[in-house]
Design a protein around this motif. Sequence first.
Motif, PDB file in Angstrom:
ATOM      1  N   ARG A 333     -13.064   0.174 -52.939  1.00  0.00           N
ATOM      2  CA  ARG A 333     -11.823   0.961 -53.056  1.00  0.00           C
ATOM      3  C   ARG A 333     -10.763   0.473 -52.072  1.00  0.00           C
ATOM      4  N   GLU A 334     -11.206  -0.019 -50.911  1.00  0.00           N
ATOM      5  CA  GLU A 334     -10.266  -0.447 -49.879  1.00  0.00           C
ATOM      6  C   GLU A 334      -9.843  -1.901 -50.024  1.00  0.00           C
ATOM      7  N   GLY A 335     -10.267  -2.535 -51.121  1.00  0.00           N
ATOM      8  CA  GLY A 335      -9.789  -3.873 -51.427  1.00  0.00           C
ATOM      9  C   GLY A 335     -10.450  -4.999 -50.660  1.00  0.00           C
ATOM     10  N   GLU A 336     -11.635  -4.771 -50.119  1.00  0.00           N
ATOM     11  CA  GLU A 336     -12.323  -5.832 -49.389  1.00  0.00           C
ATOM     12  C   GLU A 336     -12.799  -6.919 -50.357  1.00  0.00           C
ATOM     13  N   ASN A 337     -13.124  -8.069 -49.797  1.00  0.00           N
ATOM     14  CA  ASN A 337     -13.722  -9.160 -50.562  1.00  0.00           C
ATOM     15  C   ASN A 337     -15.165  -8.770 -50.867  1.00  0.00           C
ATOM     16  N   MET A 338     -15.440  -8.389 -52.121  1.00  0.00           N
ATOM     17  CA  MET A 338     -16.742  -7.823 -52.432  1.00  0.00           C
ATOM     18  C   MET A 338     -17.838  -8.873 -52.545  1.00  0.00           C
TER      19      MET A 338
END
Length: 354
Positions: A333-338
């Motif tokens: 949700r926080e836009g991290e590199n998944m």
Amino acid sequence: MGLTEFWKGRRVFLTGHTGFKGSWLSLWLERLGADVAAVSLAPETEPSLYQRLAPWDDRGHHIVDIRDAEALLALSRRFEPEIVIHMAAQALVRRSYENPAETFSTNVMGTANVLDAVRHTPSVKTVLVITSDKVYANSGSGIPFVETDTLGGKDPYSNSKACTELICQSYRDSFFKGHNLRLATVRAGNVIGGGDWSKDRLIPDFIRAFEGGEPIMLRYPEAIRPWQHVLEPLGGYLNFAEALTNEWGRDLPDALNFGPHPESFATVSELAEALGRAHSVEDVWRLAPGEHLPEAPALTLSSTLALDTIGWRPRLSLQQTIDWTAAWYKANREGENMRAFSLGQIAAYEEAVS
């Protein structure tokens, strides 16, 4: 039980690589340095874990329906794998009620096609077929199933997976014995973790409800299930495939259960409430109205045989499983590199089992 250098450069033919478990396993095999050729349908959800874990080296990834026997055979013979891991399946119980013929054609004939491709690929030494904890004839007693229990399954999905087990038995006895090839099946519990957006599964249903500011609707809140983080059974699969390939002189089982510690057996409502606490939500669930398709009231597994034969045991508690799952969706949700985040969870799990 820790993973070794065994997988580096190992040629692995993987089916179902765009699904939830398949995407996690693809990433793990890549991290271990395996040479992978993979086949699957295109991702069926938007978003999908497969997309979140990109970029992939698409040279080894193929969009192929396992019901296409000719395409499977051509890819297998061209790639010449040493190990085949068959994960591709129609894996949703409610969908199997809606379209039973699709479920049986994919899970039964699709498996037969995979095994027939193996039969005509002399390089293969080991085949691991992933079935389900739902392959057992379930009376609802709650007694943990062991590998020698009777196979069954009333709903089309469960029944199709029991049929998959019988197909494996037939191919093993008819074609593979005496040919330096080992075929085994593995049965895992209710697998959860980050990146699942499938329909009619508790974690993605909870995430969708949470993001919409609504309580999750539960059909069978008191049903007991063996919840486990996705990396637990995948680690078991990798260990089992390594043992089957390396230890020819050893009598290993034809099937193994990979389930959580009994302390991780919990009702659907208990897991939903734990997820609510992890997300600081108080009003977590409601009983879904109306009549619902039948599901087993209790389903639990014994993994004693896996411990006794290959030294595998679950490492994560139920709370750790929930925490790791919640952390994944929060990072997403926080836009991290998944891709990087997921590799971090794999590394943390490798450390836990080393």
